[in-house]
Scaffold this active site. Structure first.
Site, short mmCIF file in Angstrom:
data_model
loop_
_atom_site.label_atom_id
_atom_site.label_comp_id
_atom_site.label_asym_id
_atom_site.label_seq_id
_atom_site.Cartn_x
_atom_site.Cartn_y
_atom_site.Cartn_z
CG ASP A 70 19.36 -49.28 -26.42
OD1 ASP A 70 19.25 -50.52 -26.45
OD2 ASP A 70 20.39 -48.66 -26.77
CG HIS A 222 15.86 -45.66 -28.65
ND1 HIS A 222 16.42 -45.45 -29.90
CD2 HIS A 222 16.84 -45.48 -27.73
CE1 HIS A 222 17.71 -45.13 -29.75
NE2 HIS A 222 17.98 -45.14 -28.44
#
Length: 767
Positions: A70, A222
């Site tokens: 993400d 991430h």
């Protein structure tokens, strides 16, 4: 139009870059009730489809890992993560943020080229549950366009920011998923959160990402949003470890067995996406440029304030110190005072009586330029020793040239018909002519109608302009304007340059610049005070300043050759013209941008800092105003209105500059205009009787031709022009306003060199 366009660009840029921003996954805090979330979703798989109708979920295949990342793409960490995936021959799914896609479209293309999958993670990374439905749609649509513009694809995969597992969904989250499902999105949650956003160490990230048992997992990591070095290190160890344990790696669609969610974008979406990327990148560039301009404008403004304050202090010392009377012996010769008048019946009597009250011998010539309100008749009816010359309406320059032709003496004072002199003004303004190098002297014009905010603001402007800027021009020997309200000239200097030109609408500025280029020195005498009426309405002020500004632009363009000349002309060009260009044209043109950027800063940046800067510049202006008022002997009371001036008067002034510049560039015609008179002028005490002691010359002074019995000069029946004086040619009929004759070796410019002539009309209005 430019301001509206800039505002729209800044609004979009501010929203996309400063409204939300990437934060850690725990930033939203605890969740609310989840009574509206269907049970099959709470206890189902992490991939949720058809949430708006008949929601169903999908689980990951056994012993299958779907790595998801993400908050990217990030220019530092996304390439390193892609390198790890490529070395280990695995693919993953990247949920991208729209603003990051705009900033780094090449990374989106690399993600897809390497065989990985794209999903969207909103445009600005807000908590969608806290947004209105229209904002949610905007976030998803803009992200989709950004991906389409960057890589030419669209995707059906969505991961809402700050989401985690199924059982963490609450009613607000479910409303988001239902709206997204209605738009065709498939929501992808997670089953294993590596919690790399905590940055708790590589071992901790590795432990949190490792599955327990054989169940398939969607692992959340991430590749953006901060330092992801621990993520890269943990991923390098995780993939080989799980491969050794028999796990397979796949994208989200491959892990749950769904149809390919990423498809080629249509031409329309691709073009819109490209336009969005260019628009936002352009916005980033504009903000950077504006920041540079703001710093530059601020530095220049502070530098200007320091320079004018230092110059004003030095000018005052030179004038009041031991060299203050260095002009030479007192000037006692009589002076011809020329009063051009057009429809000045409201104030002409006060103006004439104030001149007659002078403590210096004067010859007063009123040139009536075809007035229709009986101005000439009024002056003649006063039975005062004043010569009245009537002429057909031809404009203020023609009236001044007529007065010059009729003048008896070499020293000439020009005064507008709406201006009142103090008894010592004429004597004071001619003293610098003791220096033979001086060709013109600027007096100190002051506003008489100071009532109301508009009057106070103009009063402040006049005091600051005359007592700071003109002192600087005087020291720098580059005075650009001797005001029409109060100025003195050597008649022979004016004759040498061909008289007053009508080529521009600012004849006083044009005349002053021509004298400077001819080698004459133009100085400022602050003690020569004249009281003049200022516009009492915004519309009247607009018309006046519009003509002044447009005429100044014409004069600057006409005398641009001074930039490359030497001597006095070079000082005017490289000092005076550059100063005018910078502070009366360029900075005012930048002023709307400053205002728009200030609002942008208040909304999207640090409002405390913006307000602090505004107060700092206001304080700087206040200090300049206080010093100018002190120099002029004025009470500082009106300065209380200075903060209010920033919200009305300042905008009016820079809009005038903008309109003038666009008018000049477009070559549009601009009419001469006359300011409305209000009759607020009063003659000074002692001016009622023209035979009072104030009008009697001192012993030994030669007097102008006597007007025994107040006899008037021969009438100009039929508006005949007076005979030429001293070789000064009479102005030709001003049909079409021909340029003046060549002077000082400089050929006359082509008609305004881009500035069109004023329109031909029966009556030339002026003030």
């Amino acid at each position: 139009m430019l301001a509206v366009t800039l505002s729209a660009a800044l609004l979009l840029q501010g929203y996309t870059h400063h409204m939300f921003g990437i934060a850690s996954d725990e930033a939203t805090g605890p969740r609310g009730h989840n009574g509206a979330v269907p049970s099959q979703v709470v206890h189902g798989g992490p991939v949720i489809a058809n949430a708006a109708t008949s929601a169903h979920t999908a689980r990951v295949k056994a012993r299958t890992i779907a790595l998801t990342f993400d908050d990217g793409p990030d220019p530092v960490w996304t390439p390193r993560i892609l390198d790890v995936l490529r070395r280990n021959h695995v693919n993953a799914t990247f949920f991208v943020v729209g603003t990051q896609v705009v900033a780094h479209p090449e990374l989106v293309r690399r993600i897809i080229t390497d065989g990985n999958q794209i999903g969207i993670h909103t445009f600005t990374h807000p908590d969608l549950a806290e947004l209105a439905p229209w904002q949610r749609s905007l976030e998803l649509r803009e992200t989709q366009l950004a991906v389409a513009g960057a890589a030419g694809v669209t995707t059906a995969l969505l991961r809402p920011p700050f989401s985690s597992e199924n059982d963490a969904l609450d009613d607000a989250d479910w409303s988001v998923l239902k709206q997204a499902g209605a738009a065709g999105y498939v929501t992808v949650l997670s089953t294993k959160d590596a919690e790399d956003w905590r940055r708790s160490g590589v071992d901790r990230v590795l432990d949190r990402a490792t599955p327990r048992g054989d169940a398939g997992q969607i692992v959340l990591m991430h590749d953006g949003g901060g330092d992801r070095s621990q993520t890269v290190a943990a991923l390098s160890a995780l993939v080989p470890r799980l491969k050794a344990q028999g796990f397979k790696f796949a994208t989200v669609s491959g892990a749950v067995g769904m149809a390919e969610p990423v498809r080629s974008a249509g031409l329309g979406d691709h073009l819109q996406g490209l336009a969005l990327i260019q628009l936002l990148r352009g916005g980033d560039w504009v903000v950077w440029l504006l920041g540079v301009l703001m710093y530059a404008a601020g530095a220049i403004s502070v530098l200007r304030a320091a320079v004018v304050l230092i110059a004003a202090r030095r000018h005052r010392r030179l004038r009041t110190g031991h060299r203050g009377r260095s002009w030479g012996p007192p000037v006692t010769e009589p002076v011809s005072v020329i009063v051009p008048a057009y429809n000045e019946s409201a104030g002409i009597e006060a103006a004439v009586r104030s001149l007659l009250a002078s403590d210096h011998p004067v010859e007063i010539i009123v040139v009536d330029d075809g007035s229709t309100d009986g101005t000439a008749d009024l002056v003649e009816s006063l039975q005062l020793p004043v010569r009245v010359i009537r002429q057909q309406n031809a404009g203020k320059p023609a009236a001044l040239n007529t007065g010059l032709a009729a003048a008896t003496y070499d020293l000439v004072v020009m005064v507008d018909g709406d201006t009142v002199f103090e008894p010592d003004t004429v004597r004071t303004i001619v003293q610098p002519f003791a220096d033979p190098r001086v060709g013109a002297v600027s007096g100190n014009a002051k506003v008489v109608n100071r009532g109301g905010l508009l009057g106070r603001w103009q009063h402040i402007e006049y005091v600051v302009g005359f007592n700071l800027d003109r002192r600087l021009f005087d020291l720098a020997e580059c005075m650009p304007t001797v005001p029409g309200a109060v100025g003195a000239f050597r008649r022979r200097a004016l004759l040498d340059i061909g008289g007053v030109s009508d080529v521009t609408l600012a004849e006083d500025t044009d005349l002053t610049m021509a004298l400077c280029r001819a080698g004459w020195r133009v100085v400022y005498e602050e003690g020569a005070k004249a009281w003049t009426e200022a516009p009492a309405s915004l519309s009247a002020l607009w018309r006046q300043r519009y003509r002044w500004c447009y005429g100044t632009l014409q004069a600057m363009w006409k005398h641009r050759g001074a930039l490359v000349q030497r001597g006095a002309a070079g000082k005017l060009g490289r000092r005076g013209l550059v100063y005018l260009l910078l502070f009366q044209v360029l900075l005012p043109l930048l002023a709307p941008v400053v205002d728009v950027f200030a609002v942008y800063g208040l909304v999207f940046l640090d409002p405390v800092r913006i307000i602090g800067l505004w107060f700092a510049f206001l304080l700087l202006q206040l200090l300049m105003g206080l010093y100018a008022f002190r120099l002029d002997g004025e009470r500082p009371g009106p300065l209380w209105s200075l903060p209010l001036q920033q919200f009305v008067y300042r905008q009016l002034m820079y809009l005038v500059v903008i309109q003038s510049v666009f008018t000049a560039v477009s070559g549009s015609r601009l009419r001469w205009q006359r300011m409305e008179r209000y009759g607020s002028l009063r003659a000074p005490a002692g001016a009622e009787d023209p035979r009072s002691d104030l009008t009697s010359p001192e012993p030994g002074f030669p007097q102008p031709a006597p007007y025994e019995g107040h006899a008037q000069p021969a009438p100009y029946e039929g508006h005949a022009q007076p005979a030429p004086y001293d070789g000064l040619p009479q102005p030709a009929p001003y049909d079409g306003f021909p340029p003046p004759a060549p002077h000082d070796g400089f050929p006359p410019p082509a008609p305004h060199d881009g500035f069109r002539q004023p329109p031909q009309h029966e009556t030339t209005q002026w003030y």
